[in-house]
Design a protein around this motif. Structure first.
Motif, short mmCIF file in Angstrom:
data_model
loop_
_atom_site.label_atom_id
_atom_site.label_comp_id
_atom_site.label_asym_id
_atom_site.label_seq_id
_atom_site.Cartn_x
_atom_site.Cartn_y
_atom_site.Cartn_z
N UNK A 143 18.58 -13.04 -9.98
CA UNK A 143 17.84 -13.59 -9.06
C UNK A 143 16.49 -14.08 -10.30
N UNK A 144 16.88 -14.18 -12.07
CA UNK A 144 16.55 -14.43 -12.94
C UNK A 144 15.58 -15.96 -13.13
N UNK A 145 14.16 -16.07 -12.70
CA UNK A 145 13.58 -17.35 -12.68
C UNK A 145 13.74 -17.64 -11.33
N UNK A 146 14.80 -16.48 -9.87
CA UNK A 146 15.07 -17.64 -8.92
C UNK A 146 14.10 -16.67 -7.51
N UNK A 147 13.58 -16.31 -8.05
CA UNK A 147 12.89 -15.31 -6.80
C UNK A 147 11.04 -15.59 -6.44
N UNK A 148 10.44 -15.79 -5.59
CA UNK A 148 9.47 -15.87 -5.57
C UNK A 148 8.25 -15.38 -4.49
N UNK A 149 7.58 -15.11 -4.22
CA UNK A 149 6.51 -14.43 -3.28
C UNK A 149 5.38 -15.48 -3.30
N UNK A 150 3.98 -14.78 -2.08
CA UNK A 150 2.66 -14.87 -2.73
C UNK A 150 1.66 -14.21 -3.54
N UNK A 190 9.01 -9.63 -15.48
CA UNK A 190 9.28 -9.36 -16.18
C UNK A 190 10.91 -10.88 -15.92
N UNK A 191 12.15 -9.86 -14.83
CA UNK A 191 12.65 -11.28 -14.36
C UNK A 191 11.98 -12.88 -13.99
N UNK A 192 10.53 -12.96 -14.15
CA UNK A 192 10.98 -14.25 -13.72
C UNK A 192 10.04 -14.41 -12.39
N UNK A 193 9.48 -13.38 -11.71
CA UNK A 193 9.57 -14.07 -10.16
C UNK A 193 8.23 -14.69 -10.77
N UNK A 208 3.08 -19.47 2.88
CA UNK A 208 2.97 -21.12 3.13
C UNK A 208 3.87 -22.09 1.87
N UNK A 209 3.16 -22.08 0.99
CA UNK A 209 2.95 -22.57 0.23
C UNK A 209 4.58 -22.18 -0.55
N UNK A 210 4.72 -20.24 -0.64
CA UNK A 210 5.79 -20.49 -1.46
C UNK A 210 7.11 -20.89 -0.45
N UNK A 211 7.21 -20.79 0.67
CA UNK A 211 8.31 -21.40 1.73
C UNK A 211 8.44 -23.19 1.78
N UNK A 250 12.85 -16.56 -1.23
CA UNK A 250 11.31 -16.30 -1.22
C UNK A 250 11.14 -15.19 0.04
N UNK A 251 10.39 -14.32 -0.94
CA UNK A 251 9.35 -13.35 0.04
C UNK A 251 8.83 -13.54 1.12
#
Length: 288
Positions: free
Chosen positions: A103-110, A142-145, A152-155, A166-167
């Motif tokens: 999930x390097x550079x491919x996970x997200x949160x707010x 470090x994993x590019x979160x 809403x922006x995360x979604x 996305x969390x």
């Protein structure tokens, strides 16, 4: 009775209620965080109400004195982009998986603009300790979160920006799914003995000194009724707090392993969690 509804910024709720306690300008407060109302409950700004449905709540769904009541739950879950991860066997099963090479550079949160994000990290601090939690935050970064201004922006960024996971809050997933997006939902840390997932809630409270207290209590009873709880689940993917509601595709609270930490502890850690995360790139965006 004529009803006036005023929308205020969610991070202004506490200040507004405290500022108006000598001359309340409303009868009822509805907001999107248990922590926000628990933080000011000691100021005597709410009039406790033991609604019939709330008498059957687990203790974490209400104030100890019933000063505020949850009216839908907000469990945290991972929304998965099925275009990138079509096989559920590859979906994350723990929050720590957001720091995996896959999930390097491919996970997200707010950012900390969202109380649910702050509460989630505060709950981890309470359960696993600061050293473990802050090390996890460093690993995620470090994993590019990828960090977005709000849930809403995360979604909304998940599909167009090619994020894999996305969390979010579970209702974010359901709304996005109902809009026709190719997404799935992964529940994290649900194994026996696992950390579980943090669950926040939308809450309602009668304001002390309200001019129409009975109308406020009647509204709460209506809001907690099976029909309205069913409606909120079907239309907005909200998790019912009334077990008699029809849940549809929404996972019942009884099927979710919740992070076992008291709201009092989460509330006590809230400010320091927000402050630390803000130094790490999670600061809330500037307001207009």
């Amino acid at each position: 009775m004529r009803v006036n509804v005023e929308m205020i910024y969610h991070l202004d709720v506490e200040t507004r209620i405290l500022d108006e306690r000598a001359d309340p300008q409303g009868d009822l407060l509805l907001t999107n965080s248990q922590v926000a109302v628990e933080a000011v409950r000691g100021g005597g700004v709410f009039e406790p109400y033991q609604a019939e449905v709330a008498r059957g709540y687990d203790s974490w769904l209400r104030a100890p004195d019933y000063a505020w009541l949850s009216f839908t739950a907000w469990p945290r879950s991972a929304m998965v982009n099925r275009q990138i991860l079509p096989d559920p066997k590859t979906w994350p099963t723990r929050f720590e998986d957001f720091a995996s090479p896959e999930l390097r550079g491919k996970a997200s949160t707010s950012t900390v603009n969202e109380e649910t994000m702050v509460s989630q990290v505060s709950a981890l601090r309470a359960v696993k300790g600061d050293e473990w939690t802050w090390r996890l935050i460093d690993r995620l970064l470090a994993n590019g979160l990828r960090i977005y201004p709000s849930n809403k922006h995360t979604r909304d960024a998940l599909i167009p920006e090619g994020n894999a996971v996305a969390m979010v809050n579970s209702s974010n997933f359901h709304v996005f799914l109902m809009e026709g997006n190719p997404v799935g939902e992964a529940w994290l840390d649900q194994e026996r003995g696992g950390i579980g997932t943090n669950i926040e809630a939308h809450v309602v409270a009668v304001i002390k000194g309200a001019k129409h207290p009975q109308a406020a209590r009647d509204f709460i009873d209506w809001l907690l009724s099976p029909d309205i709880q069913t409606l909120l689940a079907r239309m907005f993917g909200e998790t019912p707090v009334n077990a008699k509601a029809v849940h549809g595709m929404v996972k019942p609270l009884s099927d979710i392993r919740r992070t076992d930490v008291s709201l009092a502890k989460i509330t006590a850690l809230r400010d320091s969690t927000r402050a630390y995360l803000s130094t790490k790139g999670f600061a809330a965006p500037e307001r207009d």
